[in-house]
Design a protein around this motif. Structure first.
Motif, mmCIF file in Angstrom:
data_model
loop_
_atom_site.group_PDB
_atom_site.id
_atom_site.type_symbol
_atom_site.label_atom_id
_atom_site.label_comp_id
_atom_site.label_asym_id
_atom_site.label_seq_id
_atom_site.Cartn_x
_atom_site.Cartn_y
_atom_site.Cartn_z
ATOM 1 N N ASP A 33 64.251 -26.704 -53.768
ATOM 2 C CA ASP A 33 64.203 -28.145 -53.589
ATOM 3 C C ASP A 33 63.530 -28.498 -52.256
ATOM 4 O O ASP A 33 63.356 -27.662 -51.387
ATOM 5 N N GLU A 34 63.191 -29.761 -52.130
ATOM 6 C CA GLU A 34 62.669 -30.248 -50.860
ATOM 7 C C GLU A 34 63.763 -30.157 -49.793
ATOM 8 O O GLU A 34 64.947 -30.393 -50.073
ATOM 9 N N VAL A 35 63.371 -29.821 -48.585
ATOM 10 C CA VAL A 35 64.314 -29.684 -47.483
ATOM 11 C C VAL A 35 63.916 -30.656 -46.387
ATOM 12 O O VAL A 35 62.748 -30.705 -45.973
ATOM 13 N N ASP A 36 64.884 -31.432 -45.907
ATOM 14 C CA ASP A 36 64.608 -32.385 -44.835
ATOM 15 C C ASP A 36 64.745 -31.741 -43.455
ATOM 16 O O ASP A 36 63.985 -32.056 -42.537
ATOM 17 N N VAL A 37 65.738 -30.897 -43.291
ATOM 18 C CA VAL A 37 65.987 -30.276 -41.992
ATOM 19 C C VAL A 37 66.653 -28.928 -42.216
ATOM 20 O O VAL A 37 67.391 -28.732 -43.200
ATOM 21 N N ILE A 38 66.365 -27.996 -41.317
ATOM 22 C CA ILE A 38 66.957 -26.659 -41.385
ATOM 23 C C ILE A 38 67.862 -26.464 -40.186
ATOM 24 O O ILE A 38 67.474 -26.747 -39.043
ATOM 25 N N LEU A 39 69.075 -26.004 -40.448
ATOM 26 C CA LEU A 39 69.983 -25.571 -39.395
ATOM 27 C C LEU A 39 70.024 -24.046 -39.419
ATOM 28 O O LEU A 39 70.424 -23.443 -40.417
ATOM 29 N N ALA A 40 69.569 -23.433 -38.346
ATOM 30 C CA ALA A 40 69.537 -21.975 -38.251
ATOM 31 C C ALA A 40 70.504 -21.525 -37.169
ATOM 32 O O ALA A 40 70.842 -22.298 -36.255
ATOM 33 N N ALA A 41 70.954 -20.290 -37.274
ATOM 34 C CA ALA A 41 71.901 -19.774 -36.291
ATOM 35 C C ALA A 41 71.749 -18.267 -36.155
ATOM 36 O O ALA A 41 71.457 -17.570 -37.132
ATOM 37 N N VAL A 59 63.460 -27.603 -37.525
ATOM 38 C CA VAL A 59 64.469 -26.545 -37.500
ATOM 39 C C VAL A 59 65.282 -26.690 -36.222
ATOM 40 O O VAL A 59 64.732 -26.649 -35.111
ATOM 41 N N VAL A 60 66.565 -26.886 -36.356
ATOM 42 C CA VAL A 60 67.483 -26.907 -35.219
ATOM 43 C C VAL A 60 68.203 -25.563 -35.217
ATOM 44 O O VAL A 60 68.951 -25.243 -36.141
ATOM 45 N N PHE A 61 67.934 -24.780 -34.192
ATOM 46 C CA PHE A 61 68.350 -23.369 -34.156
ATOM 47 C C PHE A 61 69.441 -23.201 -33.103
ATOM 48 O O PHE A 61 69.218 -23.416 -31.912
ATOM 49 N N ALA A 62 70.642 -22.827 -33.535
ATOM 50 C CA ALA A 62 71.744 -22.522 -32.625
ATOM 51 C C ALA A 62 71.702 -21.042 -32.301
ATOM 52 O O ALA A 62 71.971 -20.205 -33.165
#
Length: 842
Positions: free
Chosen positions: A625-633, A694-697
């Motif tokens: 599916d389409e992705v608006d934002v990615i949270l990575a960790a 991508v917001v990467f923790a």
């Protein structure tokens, strides 16, 4: 006429001394030849400028003593059939070690291009410290070496590590008196406290007091001899002094003195071991050591250009620096080399004469050929327990918690039980603190010193070594794995910096070894970092530093790994993999406090093997599916916060399609154009979808992720949160907020990155800001975190009460009002939150 000795067998002690002297002279000759000569290796004609290297590099000063020890050890091996490993501690002792490997015959066996003839000897000389050749110090290229001589201080620790679980081995460790001034070496004098004379081998330290470093005298050479003896007796040794000045530096007399000292020391070692092995040993035997006083640059030029050289700092490197241009220096060099009487040592074809055969050991008994210095030859894979019986349970909602290191502990216990002679655990007094104490159900801490009734888990033998010197522990582990075994060192993350340089040197060793076909792969150097930055809120700023990761990542990335298991089961998967693979430095970061278990053991193994993957269950955007934002960790605590942020978006911004990516193997994100290990660009793009924010923790400093991904597509879309060097003694969640790594900051940043996010989600962004202020106020008032921020699921806003109960805290009182954005910091913007530190100081 000179009489050439041709002796195949030693008939008397006097014969032995003469043969040892011949070997020593031959090694000295070969050492000088390596430093100076391009051609004319047997001095068949007078030296001319074309015979001399254009750049003279190397170190002569320590070499005569190294050669002396080697010759005498060879004689002992040949006489007794002993098993010996030679560890060369003095920096840049390479030419001496090379010379002895050539005399042993090992050099030509391992490097067939260096033939046993005049041309081969010429090539042997030429390659030393020459472009395209070999280093000036004892390095992986040096047969028989396990100690990188480029950085001082680690030789004795390596020696003790090699002696562990090798009961028939004696490790002769020559220590330079400059090296003896280093911190790691100073700690290493106590390593015999962890040596079991029943099941381990022995270390014979030989301190060469030649008096000088590169430009200054050495401390131990200048203190009174009574103080020197007292110092070593205080560290548990019985020093035997060999002082060449007592016999006017006469070589034959010095050989006689050293022969007696070596025999006395080795006899004492045999007595200690024999007594212990029949049950009559003492807890803390006084082991022998030798203090060898010889002039620096002994037998070299005594004076050059009117200045004294032998016995001074001027002998440290190249005593005759102008040989190519200066005819007088060239004549001195020729006189120096002829003083060793090469015609008595080599025939016209450059073959060593039979006189040397009498003390040349055979085959693997040669110190330059011993398998203990090429541990891959004798390495046996570990018998690793299956993971399933040790796995932490996981429920459908992934709400069960477990301590990662406490889950690993029982697996390590049984790994020790299954491998009682080939695996050891090392740590600086932190096995219990890091919750690995299940190992004490099967073993103890080895301890050869006094005990009292209140001591626990101390015994005369054990598979756990603890001492408050990471450098000593790291050195022992290196010696243990380089000689063919397996182990782990565990330590607090912030203090791994103490071994930055050691790990760097080991990485260089591995990189060089990978290019040497005769060196076989050794076990990984595995470093488990726990008590990490995000759970050192109680110890404070001094204990909050993830920067060791940056040091390791700066090395050749195909030879290092940085692993961030997100939960207990993934730690099991990562650890068993580290105990299986070879030729790498494995750094594993895992917390000891209970955290959610996200993956069953089979999924954990698969996720660890992949290194990085999408967690479909945690996001709101099904694959494809389409992705608006990615949270990575990457990291256990960052993973919790990223998932909690995703949960907030699921509940309060349900139309935002969120993907969650979890990274176990950080270096898999690196540049595949520079290294073999990272995933390729297609895989990376399929995970991180260039063009998608991508917001990467991240567990460590954000710059490391940016460095690794600099050449990846969509790098500008990557926004990394991590440790911002904002720490103190505070609550766990406040520690996260200080560094913009809390769930509210991550969710705020994710929404703000959407094209219309700031306007569209204004109220929610305000609530997120208020949540941070309320969480901080609660912690500062109550001394603990608000219950709403426990675990990974969104359990209500702190500003609304406890766990979603409006306007009530744990005691039923009204919830505190949210602080202003100015005092709590602006969430979700990298570099924000400057008001936090000033508030803490107040």
């Amino acid at each position: 006429m000179t009489t050439v000795m041709r002796m195949a067998r030693i008939e008397s002690p006097a014969d032995r001394i003469r043969v040892v002297d011949a070997w020593w002279r031959a090694a000295n000759y070969l050492t000088v030849g390596q430093i100076y000569l391009l051609d004319n290796p047997l001095l068949e004609r007078p030296l001319d400028p074309g015979d001399i290297k254009p750049r003279l590099l190397g170190h002569w000063g320590t070499s005569p003593a190294l050669n002396l020890v080697y010759a005498h050890c060879n004689a002992w091996i040949a006489e007794r059939g002993a098993s010996m490993l030679y560890v060369c501690g003095p920096g840049h002792g390479g030419p001496a070690m090379n010379a002895n490997a050539w005399l042993d015959g090992t050099w030509s066996e391992l490097y067939p291009a260096i033939t046993r003839d005049v041309r081969g000897l010429q090539q042997f000389f030429r390659q030393f410290s020459f472009p395209g050749g070999i280093p000036s110090h004892a390095a992986p290229e040096t047969p028989g070496s396990i100690n990188e001589g480029g950085e001082l201080g680690y030789s004795l620790a390596h020696a003790y590590g090699a002696a562990l679980d090798n009961p028939d081995l004696v490790v002769t460790c020559v220590i330079g008196d400059g090296e003896a001034e280093t911190g790691p070496l100073a700690a290493s004098w106590q390593a015999h406290t962890f040596l079991d004379p029943v099941k381990d081998g022995a270390v014979l330290p030989i301190l060469n007091l030649n008096g000088y470093k590169i430009a200054n005298p050495t401390i131990l050479a200048r203190i009174p001899e009574d103080d020197l003896v007292s110092f070593f007796r205080g560290t548990g040794y019985e020093p035997i002094i060999v002082d060449s000045k007592r016999v006017d530096d006469d070589p034959l007399a010095v050989h006689a003195l050293f022969d007696g000292a070596l025999r006395r020391a080795l006899a004492r070692i045999e007595d200690i071991q024999d007594a212990a092995r029949v049950g009559n040993g003492v807890v803390r035997p006084r082991w022998p050591m030798i203090v060898l006083r010889t002039p620096k640059g002994w037998t070299g030029p005594k004076e050059v250009d009117g200045l004294p050289v032998e016995g001074t700092f001027r002998a440290h490197q190249v005593p005759l620096p102008g040989v190519r241009e200066n005819a007088e220096h060239r004549a001195q060099l020729e006189q120096w080399m002829r003083s060793y009487r090469p015609e008595e040592l080599f025939d016209a074809d450059a073959q060593p004469l039979p006189v040397l055969d009498a003390i040349r050991p055979d085959g693997d008994a040669r110190m330059s050929a011993t398998p203990y210095a090429n541990g891959g030859r004798i390495r046996v894979p570990l018998d690793r327990p299956d993971l399933a019986p040790y796995a932490a349970p996981v429920d459908d909602e992934r709400w069960t918690t477990a301590s990662s290191t406490a889950t690993l502990g029982p697996w390590l216990r049984d790994l020790i039980r299954r491998n009682p002679e080939t695996f050891r655990l090392f740590g600086p007094d932190e096995t219990v603190s890091n919750k690995l104490d299940a190992v004490f159900e099967d073993t103890e801490r080895v301890w050869r010193a006094r005990t009292v009734d209140t001591d626990v888990h101390l015994a005369l033998e054990g598979r756990v070594t603890e001492v408050l010197s990471e450098q000593l522990l790291e050195g022992m582990l290196e010696g243990y794995v380089l000689s063919g075994r397996h182990g782990i060192i565990n330590t607090y993350e912030a203090f791994a910096h103490i071994i930055d340089s050691m790990v760097g040197q080991h990485a260089k060793w591995l990189e060089s070894s990978a290019e040497i076909d005769w060196r076989l792969p050794v076990s990984n150097l595995t470093i488990l970092l726990s008590s990490h930055v995000w759970r050192q809120d109680h110890n404070g700023f001094s204990h909050q530093d993830p920067g060791f990761l940056d040091v390791v990542a700066s090395k050749q990335q195909d030879l290092v790994r940085l692993k961030f298991p997100p939960d207990a089961n993934t730690l099991l998967a990562v650890a068993t993999h580290a105990m299986e693979t070879t030729e790498r430095i494995e750094v594993i970061v895992a917390g000891k406090h209970p955290e959610p278990v996200f993956l069953g053991i089979e999924d954990a193994v698969a996720h660890a093997a992949a290194g990085v993957g999408v967690w479909d269950w945690a996001g709101t955007a099904p694959r494809g599916d389409e992705v608006d934002v990615i949270l990575a960790a990457a990291g256990d605590v960052p993973t919790v916060e990223a998932l909690a942020a995703a949960d907030i978006l699921r509940q309060h911004a349900s139309d935002v399609a969120v993907r969650v990516v979890n990274v176990v193997d950080l270096l898999s994100l690196g540049d595949p154009r520079s290294h073999q290990h990272p995933i390729d660009d297609d895989q990376y793009d399929a995970l991180f979808l260039p063009g998608t924010p991508v917001v990467f923790a991240f567990h460590g400093y954000p710059s490391l992720v940016h460095q690794l991904t600099y050449n990846r597509h969509g790098h500008d879309d990557l926004h990394v949160h991590g440790f911002m060097e904002r720490g103190t003694t505070t609550s766990p969640f406040d520690m996260l907020m200080r560094n913009e790594m809390d769930r509210f900051a991550l969710a705020h940043d994710a929404l703000s990155r959407l094209p219309d996010g700031t306007e569209r989600f204004g109220d929610l962004l305000g609530a997120l800001t208020d949540a941070r202020g309320a969480a901080r106020a609660f912690a500062y008032e109550n001394g603990e975190d608000h219950p709403a921020v426990g675990g990974w699921r969104f359990a209500g806003w702190p500003q609304d009460g406890v766990a979603g109960e409006p306007n009530a805290d744990a005691s039923g009182s009204p919830a505190p009002e949210a602080e202003s954005t100015d005092s709590a910091g602006s969430p979700g913007v990298e570099g924000a939150g400057s008001g936090e530190d000033s508030q803490t100081e107040r």
